[in-house]
Design a protein around this motif. Structure first.
Motif, mmCIF file in Angstrom:
data_model
loop_
_atom_site.group_PDB
_atom_site.id
_atom_site.type_symbol
_atom_site.label_atom_id
_atom_site.label_comp_id
_atom_site.label_asym_id
_atom_site.label_seq_id
_atom_site.Cartn_x
_atom_site.Cartn_y
_atom_site.Cartn_z
ATOM 1 N N ALA A 105 -19.165 35.057 37.786
ATOM 2 C CA ALA A 105 -19.490 35.694 36.507
ATOM 3 C C ALA A 105 -20.921 35.393 36.080
ATOM 4 N N LEU A 106 -21.370 34.156 36.276
ATOM 5 C CA LEU A 106 -22.750 33.817 35.914
ATOM 6 C C LEU A 106 -23.731 34.626 36.749
ATOM 7 N N SER A 107 -23.457 34.751 38.039
ATOM 8 C CA SER A 107 -24.358 35.544 38.888
ATOM 9 C C SER A 107 -24.321 37.013 38.486
ATOM 10 N N ALA A 108 -23.150 37.510 38.050
ATOM 11 C CA ALA A 108 -23.047 38.905 37.615
ATOM 12 C C ALA A 108 -23.813 39.122 36.309
ATOM 13 N N ALA A 109 -23.726 38.157 35.382
ATOM 14 C CA ALA A 109 -24.475 38.262 34.123
ATOM 15 C C ALA A 109 -25.975 38.300 34.408
ATOM 16 N N GLN A 110 -26.416 37.527 35.389
ATOM 17 C CA GLN A 110 -27.831 37.506 35.755
ATOM 18 C C GLN A 110 -28.235 38.816 36.446
ATOM 19 N N LYS A 111 -27.404 39.275 37.358
ATOM 20 C CA LYS A 111 -27.735 40.471 38.141
ATOM 21 C C LYS A 111 -27.700 41.745 37.297
ATOM 22 N N TYR A 112 -26.690 41.872 36.459
ATOM 23 C CA TYR A 112 -26.468 43.124 35.749
ATOM 24 C C TYR A 112 -26.898 43.087 34.284
ATOM 25 N N GLY A 113 -27.237 41.895 33.777
ATOM 26 C CA GLY A 113 -27.722 41.804 32.407
ATOM 27 C C GLY A 113 -26.638 41.599 31.372
ATOM 28 N N GLY A 114 -25.871 40.521 31.507
ATOM 29 C CA GLY A 114 -24.789 40.240 30.577
ATOM 30 C C GLY A 114 -24.927 38.880 29.927
ATOM 31 N N VAL A 115 -23.903 38.487 29.186
ATOM 32 C CA VAL A 115 -23.858 37.187 28.517
ATOM 33 C C VAL A 115 -22.759 36.361 29.164
ATOM 34 N N TYR A 116 -23.079 35.105 29.499
ATOM 35 C CA TYR A 116 -22.124 34.206 30.142
ATOM 36 C C TYR A 116 -21.910 32.983 29.265
ATOM 37 N N LEU A 117 -20.678 32.809 28.801
ATOM 38 C CA LEU A 117 -20.313 31.661 27.975
ATOM 39 C C LEU A 117 -19.603 30.642 28.869
ATOM 40 N N PRO A 118 -20.205 29.466 29.081
ATOM 41 C CA PRO A 118 -19.611 28.489 30.009
ATOM 42 C C PRO A 118 -18.206 28.044 29.612
ATOM 43 N N THR A 119 -17.520 27.458 30.561
ATOM 44 C CA THR A 119 -16.127 27.051 30.398
ATOM 45 C C THR A 119 -15.917 26.175 29.174
ATOM 46 N N ASN A 120 -14.893 26.547 28.379
ATOM 47 C CA ASN A 120 -14.410 25.768 27.236
ATOM 48 C C ASN A 120 -15.412 25.634 26.094
ATOM 49 N N LEU A 121 -16.494 26.420 26.119
ATOM 50 C CA LEU A 121 -17.440 26.382 25.010
ATOM 51 C C LEU A 121 -16.926 27.179 23.811
ATOM 52 N N GLY A 122 -16.061 28.124 24.096
ATOM 53 C CA GLY A 122 -15.474 28.917 23.021
ATOM 54 C C GLY A 122 -14.433 29.852 23.591
ATOM 55 N N VAL A 123 -13.369 30.127 22.825
ATOM 56 C CA VAL A 123 -12.413 31.126 23.276
ATOM 57 C C VAL A 123 -12.994 32.508 22.987
ATOM 58 N N ILE A 124 -12.558 33.485 23.708
ATOM 59 C CA ILE A 124 -13.183 34.805 23.732
ATOM 60 C C ILE A 124 -13.368 35.389 22.336
ATOM 61 N N HIS A 125 -12.337 35.324 21.502
ATOM 62 C CA HIS A 125 -12.424 36.001 20.206
ATOM 63 C C HIS A 125 -13.178 35.178 19.177
ATOM 64 N N SER A 126 -13.133 33.872 19.295
ATOM 65 C CA SER A 126 -13.937 33.041 18.392
ATOM 66 C C SER A 126 -15.414 33.325 18.609
#
Length: 764
Positions: free
Chosen positions: A120-141
């Motif tokens: 996912a991190l490589s995809a965020a870098q390649k395609y231009g997305g946001v990557y939230l690392p593990t356990n930093l926040g739940v999706i909806h929060s």
């Protein structure tokens, strides 16, 4: 407490409710001094204005929507990105948030969990997305804190994608719909019905958002009052609810089977967005002077009591007072309902053993995730537990803050210390307790949880193996009150406590230091990182002119959840491996399904290789002979007939948006579902996007498990939109019957005929 109107209603100046009846015109004229046209008033809802802004078609009855952003977590994003890649995606054309809050503590599978995160991190870098690392926040929060805003639309691959309290119309869908956005296409839907949820009054201290949400769910779920509609929250009671309280109600609207939700916004929302550094995302949103709704749910907040949703559904609601007064009868009823859900001679359901005299004792309390883990909820838990103890007997408790910024603020103000001092565990942001991958109770234990669902298996048990535990949904405040009574079920309104209500300070620097934000900064040269468990989708055949189906699973439950179609929990580690994940399909509901589906799939694979599937199969020869007598002109054309398995369920697809509920069936060669109705729009969309025919059979099905079904001319019938399609049961006798596919858009027809969404885009 909660009342449903039987007719449509007009809302005048946001406060006056006028029901549509014989004297409605006269009443409206008295209030407004003018005649009111229903068609004009329909356009005065908040919903209409948000949808109009995002609709790319010229027809508001047939919407083609483009979203402002999208979001997925680590159970769904690999499959979505793989689908989009196979469909021609070059970059993320809109902000796409990839969070890591589901597949993060699953011990099964070794390194393959973290491999998904690296992908996912490589995809965020390649395609231009946001990557939230593990356990930093739940999706909806995270999306509430950083992405939701007034007038926006967000599409998520999690069914609880709901940010309506922040003025965002958010939709939880299967991965195929997100893949469409990633390749520049639209989300197509008929204009939905809109139901007003009119809030009046103010909740008493100790009554929390889950109590309000469960009261609404219990009132509207069974009759489908808001099914596939938008719930629009209006009324003077909104101003008496803090924003996080509203968020807690809003996220639970998914359990009503509504399509989305939206709220009036006010200065409290403005303050929330300002605290989070996004004041520019605020605007006041409210219905026009006279707005028309297809129905109305009236909620008197003054009269809401602490609630409990007993196993095995969020709509199985009672007040805690009612349960305590009638415990024997209610628990006996739930036991009987539970035994009807499970086909296991090994299983014993014993909820009545939780009674001790006049009291009910529970074994575990959990406050977690997008519904329970908010700052306000945990703060009031801390106030209740301050200086108390949960005891050193069998009762245990865990608290999961929804995001690291909220967690840090709770540390700073001392709330975490109060909770830990009482004996509860405080854990990281993680959705595990919501889907059976964290804090799984022991056999026959009862867990009370401020989470989103209490479906069978959502707590991690395996009823088919004779092991079961129970989840009852409650508000965090009553869970805390129960905890300080060492597990004795207690409503928060029955204890004395002074709530501190401190100011919340949001520290965005936590995200600045750890979150990768590549929006608008795609790096095409980046190589995607594939772990050994990340596999491409297998090839899937196009729909043939005629098909032969074998019914390999026949489910008689009133509703079949997504978790029963593809279990959550221990399967999470295999979400990126379509072949391996498919081995779990229907494993907790129909353990024979996988082997039976594979048998039929082998016949189809022979056909695709140009071999005759009848060779060496006497039973199939007999079936083909009977078909040739129905269609005498087919002759040897039967050799090109597709062969697949099928599943019947009365109402499948309640619950999660996970597309794997459909894709796993497709991988195993299932070509059709038959149902009286589909529990959710999103499950039906998942079937369509994976090329599975979503047949509807309104009458009692003339077939059973093990029967063969022949449907001639199905390809043409799909493309031509034939309302009733001729089918045949091929048994000792040939029995004709009719099926339908419901309304399909031109694109949906072409996707089904192509065999799946990937094939559809590849063909283009």
């Amino acid at each position: 407490m909660v009342k449903k109107y039987s007719n449509g209603v007009y809302l005048v100046n946001g406060t006056e409710i006028v029901e549509k009846d014989g004297s409605v015109s006269q009443k409206l004229q008295q209030l407004t001094g003018d005649e009111v046209a229903e068609a004009i008033a329909r356009r005065e809802t908040i919903t209409y204005n948000v949808l109009e802004t995002h609709n790319t078609s010229e027809d508001m009855t047939s919407l083609k929507l483009k979203f402002d952003s999208m979001t997925s977590h680590d159970i769904t994003y690999v499959g979505i990105i793989q689908t989009a890649r196979a469909s021609g995606m070059k970059n993320f054309p809109l902000p796409y948030i990839l969070t890591n809050c589901h597949n993060s503590l699953c011990a099964v599978g070794g390194t393959i969990n973290e491999d998904d995160h690296k992908f996912a991190l490589s995809a965020a870098q390649k395609y231009g997305g946001v990557y939230l690392p593990t356990n930093l926040g739940v999706i909806h929060s995270y999306n509430r804190e950083m992405m939701a805003g007034c007038g926006k639309m967000i599409l998520g691959s999690d069914s609880h994608t709901r940010y309506g309290a922040l003025g965002t119309l958010a939709v939880g869908e299967g991965g195929g719909e997100l893949a469409k956005q990633l390749v520049g296409k639209t989300y197509d839907i008929a204009y939905p019905g809109v139901i007003a949820v009119y809030l009046s009054g103010k909740p008493r201290p100790g009554v929390g958002p889950q109590d309000v949400a469960l009261s609404i769910i219990g009132a509207v779920y069974a009759d489908g009052y808001v099914k596939n509609k938008v719930m629009e929250f209006v009324g003077p009671g909104i101003q008496n609810l803090p924003v996080e309280y509203r968020n807690g109600i809003d996220v639970m609207t998914t359990e009503t089977t509504c399509w989305s939700s939206i709220w009036c916004t006010d200065d409290q929302v403005k303050d929330y967005l300002m605290i989070h550094g996004r004041l520019e995302d605020y605007k006041k949103m409210e219905p026009g002077p006279v707005a028309y709704y297809d129905g109305l749910v009236y909620v008197d907040l003054d009269k809401i009591e602490p609630m409990i949703a007993l196993p095995f559904h969020p709509s199985n609601t009672y007040t805690i007072r009612e349960l305590r007064e009638n415990a024997a009868d209610i628990l006996n009823k739930v036991e009987k309902e539970g035994l009807e859900l499970f086909d296991s001679s090994k299983l014993k359901i014993d909820l009545k053993s939780k009674r001790r005299g006049k009291d009910i004792y529970v074994d575990q309390g959990i406050v977690a995730g997008c519904s329970g883990g908010t700052f306000d909820n945990i703060m009031e838990v801390a106030d209740i537990m301050d200086g108390k103890s949960i005891g050193n007997s069998t009762f245990s408790m865990s608290v999961y803050p929804g995001s690291q910024p909220a967690y840090m603020e709770l540390v700073k103000n001392g709330a975490i210390a109060k909770i830990m001092s009482a004996g509860a565990l405080v854990r990281e942001a993680f959705c595990g307790p919501c889907f059976g991958a964290g804090d799984t109770p022991a056999n026959n234990e009862l867990s009370i949880r401020h989470t989103t669902r209490n479906f069978p298996n959502r707590e991690g048990s395996k009823p088919s193996d004779g092991q079961i535990s129970y989840v009852a949904l409650m508000d965090a405040r009553s869970i805390a009150a129960t905890a300080i009574n060492e597990g004795k079920l207690t409503a928060a309104t029955d204890i004395d406590v002074e709530y501190s209500k401190p100011i919340y300070y949001f520290d965005k620097s936590i995200y600045d230091k750890r979150v990768y934000n590549g929006i608008g900064k795609a790096k095409e040269e980046t190589e995607l990182i594939f772990g050994p468990n990340i596999k491409n989708w297998p090839e899937m055949p196009a729909l043939t002119e005629d098909i032969l189906l074998k019914v390999v699973s026949y489910i008689k439950d009133p509703v079949t959840t997504t978790d029963e179609l593809i279990p959550s929990g221990e399967t999470s580690s295999y979400r990126s491996n379509p072949i391996k994940l498919a081995e779990f399909t229907l494993s907790r509901k129909d353990p024979e399904y996988v082997s039976k589906a594979k048998e039929i799939h082998q016949l189809e694979l022979k056909r695709e290789k140009g071999e005759d599937p009848r060779d060496g199969n006497q039973d199939l020869k007999i079936i083909y002979d009977k078909i040739s007598k129905i269609d005498t002109d087919k002759g040897e054309k039967l050799s090109s007939m597709g062969i697949g398995s099928s599943v019947f369920a009365i109402s499948p697809g309640d619950g999660s948006a996970r597309e794997q509920a459909a894709s796993c069936q497709k991988v195993l060669g299932t070509w059709a579902n038959f149902a009286k109705e589909y529990a959710t729009k999103r499950y039906r969309s998942n079937l369509i996007n994976w090329g599975i025919l979503p047949f509807e059979v309104k009458e009692e099905p003339p077939f059973d498990k093990g029967d063969y079904l022949y449907i001639p001319g199905i390809r043409k019938a799909v493309l031509d939109g034939i309302p009733e399609i001729q089918a045949y049961v091929i048994g000792e006798k040939v029995k004709p019957f009719k099926v339908s596919l419901g309304d399909l858009s031109k694109e949906e027809k072409e996707i089904i005929v192509a065999g799946c969404l990937i094939n559809y885009y590849r063909n283009q």
